[in-house]
Motif scaffolding. Sequence first.
Motif, PDB file in Angstrom:
ATOM      1  N   ASN A 171     -23.650 -78.670  25.806  1.00 55.27           N
ATOM      2  CA  ASN A 171     -23.614 -79.472  24.581  1.00 55.27           C
ATOM      3  C   ASN A 171     -22.269 -80.149  24.352  1.00 55.27           C
ATOM      4  O   ASN A 171     -22.112 -80.895  23.377  1.00 55.27           O
ATOM      5  CB  ASN A 171     -23.936 -78.586  23.369  1.00 55.27           C
ATOM      6  N   ALA A 172     -21.307 -79.887  25.221  1.00 52.88           N
ATOM      7  CA  ALA A 172     -19.938 -80.370  24.994  1.00 52.88           C
ATOM      8  C   ALA A 172     -19.750 -81.800  25.485  1.00 52.88           C
ATOM      9  O   ALA A 172     -20.524 -82.317  26.298  1.00 52.88           O
ATOM     10  CB  ALA A 172     -18.943 -79.446  25.703  1.00 52.88           C
ATOM     11  N   TRP A 173     -18.692 -82.426  24.979  1.00 54.22           N
ATOM     12  CA  TRP A 173     -18.272 -83.726  25.487  1.00 54.22           C
ATOM     13  C   TRP A 173     -17.531 -83.532  26.803  1.00 54.22           C
ATOM     14  O   TRP A 173     -16.783 -82.566  26.971  1.00 54.22           O
ATOM     15  CB  TRP A 173     -17.305 -84.406  24.515  1.00 54.22           C
ATOM     16  N   ASN A 174     -17.727 -84.443  27.727  1.00 59.07           N
ATOM     17  CA  ASN A 174     -16.890 -84.436  28.919  1.00 59.07           C
ATOM     18  C   ASN A 174     -15.522 -84.978  28.529  1.00 59.07           C
ATOM     19  O   ASN A 174     -15.409 -86.092  28.007  1.00 59.07           O
ATOM     20  CB  ASN A 174     -17.514 -85.292  30.023  1.00 59.07           C
ATOM     21  N   THR A 175     -14.489 -84.194  28.772  1.00 55.97           N
ATOM     22  CA  THR A 175     -13.164 -84.555  28.257  1.00 55.97           C
ATOM     23  C   THR A 175     -12.601 -85.814  28.910  1.00 55.97           C
ATOM     24  O   THR A 175     -11.902 -86.587  28.255  1.00 55.97           O
ATOM     25  CB  THR A 175     -12.174 -83.398  28.455  1.00 55.97           C
ATOM     26  N   PHE A 176     -12.896 -86.045  30.184  1.00 53.03           N
ATOM     27  CA  PHE A 176     -12.343 -87.222  30.848  1.00 53.03           C
ATOM     28  C   PHE A 176     -13.024 -88.499  30.345  1.00 53.03           C
ATOM     29  O   PHE A 176     -12.373 -89.540  30.205  1.00 53.03           O
ATOM     30  CB  PHE A 176     -12.464 -87.090  32.363  1.00 53.03           C
ATOM     31  N   PRO A 211     -27.555 -77.379  28.427  1.00 51.71           N
ATOM     32  CA  PRO A 211     -27.527 -76.000  27.929  1.00 51.71           C
ATOM     33  C   PRO A 211     -28.370 -75.022  28.750  1.00 51.71           C
ATOM     34  O   PRO A 211     -28.023 -73.846  28.848  1.00 51.71           O
ATOM     35  CB  PRO A 211     -28.085 -76.144  26.509  1.00 51.71           C
ATOM     36  N   ASN A 212     -29.455 -75.503  29.346  1.00 63.09           N
ATOM     37  CA  ASN A 212     -30.349 -74.615  30.085  1.00 63.09           C
ATOM     38  C   ASN A 212     -30.351 -74.874  31.585  1.00 63.09           C
ATOM     39  O   ASN A 212     -31.230 -74.369  32.289  1.00 63.09           O
ATOM     40  CB  ASN A 212     -31.779 -74.751  29.542  1.00 63.09           C
ATOM     41  N   CYS A 215     -28.915 -83.918  20.241  1.00 62.12           N
ATOM     42  CA  CYS A 215     -29.732 -84.807  21.067  1.00 62.12           C
ATOM     43  C   CYS A 215     -31.059 -84.171  21.455  1.00 62.12           C
ATOM     44  O   CYS A 215     -31.804 -84.721  22.263  1.00 62.12           O
ATOM     45  CB  CYS A 215     -28.975 -85.199  22.324  1.00 62.12           C
ATOM     46  N   VAL A 216     -31.377 -83.006  20.870  1.00 62.33           N
ATOM     47  CA  VAL A 216     -32.522 -82.225  21.321  1.00 62.33           C
ATOM     48  C   VAL A 216     -33.823 -83.015  21.280  1.00 62.33           C
ATOM     49  O   VAL A 216     -34.693 -82.838  22.133  1.00 62.33           O
ATOM     50  CB  VAL A 216     -32.638 -80.935  20.477  1.00 62.33           C
ATOM     51  N   ASP A 217     -33.983 -83.929  20.330  1.00 58.14           N
ATOM     52  CA  ASP A 217     -35.252 -84.639  20.170  1.00 58.14           C
ATOM     53  C   ASP A 217     -35.395 -85.829  21.104  1.00 58.14           C
ATOM     54  O   ASP A 217     -36.516 -86.303  21.329  1.00 58.14           O
ATOM     55  CB  ASP A 217     -35.401 -85.121  18.722  1.00 58.14           C
ATOM     56  N   VAL A 218     -34.287 -86.348  21.629  1.00 55.31           N
ATOM     57  CA  VAL A 218     -34.355 -87.578  22.420  1.00 55.31           C
ATOM     58  C   VAL A 218     -33.939 -87.383  23.872  1.00 55.31           C
ATOM     59  O   VAL A 218     -33.996 -88.329  24.659  1.00 55.31           O
ATOM     60  CB  VAL A 218     -33.473 -88.672  21.781  1.00 55.31           C
ATOM     61  N   ALA A 219     -33.503 -86.178  24.250  1.00 52.94           N
ATOM     62  CA  ALA A 219     -33.089 -85.923  25.630  1.00 52.94           C
ATOM     63  C   ALA A 219     -34.283 -86.029  26.568  1.00 52.94           C
ATOM     64  O   ALA A 219     -35.403 -85.626  26.225  1.00 52.94           O
ATOM     65  CB  ALA A 219     -32.441 -84.549  25.741  1.00 52.94           C
ATOM     66  N   SER A 250     -17.408 -76.917  21.040  1.00 51.91           N
ATOM     67  CA  SER A 250     -16.511 -76.578  22.149  1.00 51.91           C
ATOM     68  C   SER A 250     -15.047 -76.851  21.841  1.00 51.91           C
ATOM     69  O   SER A 250     -14.167 -76.295  22.503  1.00 51.91           O
ATOM     70  CB  SER A 250     -16.900 -77.370  23.398  1.00 51.91           C
ATOM     71  N   GLY A 251     -14.766 -77.731  20.873  1.00 57.83           N
ATOM     72  CA  GLY A 251     -13.387 -78.121  20.607  1.00 57.83           C
ATOM     73  C   GLY A 251     -12.865 -79.176  21.557  1.00 57.83           C
ATOM     74  O   GLY A 251     -11.672 -79.493  21.541  1.00 57.83           O
TER      75      GLY A 251
END
Length: 599
Positions: A513-518, A466-467, A197-201, A109-110
């Motif tokens: 999948n992005a980081w929350n910017t705050f 993501p879903n 994080c797909v395996d541990v979510a 996401s940048g």
Amino acid sequence: ALPILQIRFCQSDVVRILRAQGLEPTMERVAPKLPEDLPRVVVHKPVPSSIGSPTAQACELGNFERNGTADLENWIQGSLASLPAADRGLLAQRLALHQRRVGTLCDGSGAPMLVARAFEKAAAAVLQVSVQPAVHSFGAEKSKAKRDFELDMLEEKPVRLFDCAVQLGTNGSGFDVVSGTQQQLPACHDLYVGWPCVDVASINSQSSANRCVVRDGSKTTGSVFHAMVGVLRKQLSGISDNVNFESFTGEIVLGFHAPPAPEPGGHTQPSNLDYAVYMLEDIGLWVIVFWLDPRLFTLRESRGRLFFQAFPRALLESAAVSEAELTEQAVALMNAVATKKTRELDYFLLSEIHLVIAASVNTAAAAARARSAEHEPAIGNKRRKLRWPEKHAAALDKQGQDWWVPSCPSADVFLQYPGLHALLDRQFGVLHVCNVKFPDEPSTVDVSQEAGRTAVKQASSSIVTPNSCIYLTHRCRLAHGIEKMHMQGIHYGVNHVKLQKYPDHFLSDVAGNAWNTFCFAAVFVVKEVLLARLAAKPVNTEQRIKKLPSLTDVMHFDDSTAGAQEESAVSSGGVRRLQSLSDVLDWSAASGDGDFGTD
């Protein structure tokens, strides 16, 4: 007999090439031997400030689509302005003289670079110094679609953008899509990583069986983490004489902290988090882990995540600061920037007459056709057996409700709120179990989950994944991918309008999948303050940083006396009033012999 090649983290494309040459590679994962038992990692959850800084709040005019970038900058400005004067002085020195080189891994996401740019502008405004902009030395992203997205949306492109983070960790080089050539791993001061994080979510039904993937270096989550440690090891070894590695920041889901099931006798193996921190400490890093939620930083999203912050121990040793002392400082700083003041949910949503929302509603009829296909025969005259109606009926019966009452709204409601056509029958059933009306009070429900795994989030957003299918109860429609980006605090400035050309499902995947910017901005502020403290020259015999003059003091010089070098000290060992900007930025010379008290 064909030779057998032992390949570490063998990639599928390499396997195909070798097989074309008549060679058969074996998949041998080489993972370090880790201890069977480890101390449990302490996760620090901030205690929000009861007051909060007024300047850290949102721009209330308009909405996030219009003010998103300014929103983030304003919040960071408020956090910096609330720092003690000593810390502001240290930051002014560090940021004016130090240009960072940044590396990112698994960031589609940048978002980390958006925060870095916002911090630079906020710091320049608060500290009144010219901040050296960071150089995005390299990034790594496996997905071509997300690499293209980053290159399109970010105003300043990364110098190198690699197509595989694992290869960087194992080989120290990779294919750079910017130059179209094989390139060595560049050096960086700061590394930001959001490994898969797909395996541990928790939304993964098999996550309980994946709670030792870091120990084993297995599956996607474990193998990428081991590769990331390889990148860190290379950075710590000194890739360039001119760039000394300073910090690592990582983000992962809360499920990373979940321990394996107890063994016979009651013994519990260490969690993925315990092994991860052990591996980071083993290569020479001090590590702290925060539990952060966007609601701590004025946003309306419930999305707890673990954030790692790590520095080389050499930085602590040179500043004569103990790990316990630095941990205490980090926790205090995080508590100071956290606040429970939040904005309204509608602030992050698009208008119902927005072109994107109007187009989404107009195409909802296709989703309605897909919903009707759910009831068509699957093979011959056999129909698929749907299990959700029985579950919903049992849940409604337990609530004392009539389960036979239709869950879908009337035709008149569909006519008034055409966005409802995008929902499936099962999703209407979830809303029925949650007692949602059409319309209802502002809240959200993630209708992608089963009825027993979701709930109504009053005046806030459900977790953006993501879903996820986030239903807006007062708008009677699903949230669009752009709105999910907003809930994650992501705004691309002048390029934000480009989001409208991307499909809804793609933006939802990127946002999930992005980081929350705050949340990351809070970690960023804490990181920069700690680094500024560690970089300062010790000011007493114990070599510990106590107090430096306030920024107001050091920036207050009169033009009529600009030629003077300094005024007399206020008192013995007191604060000297500096008279030139060069003096302001030269703390080591100006205040190296002072012994300042505690603020």
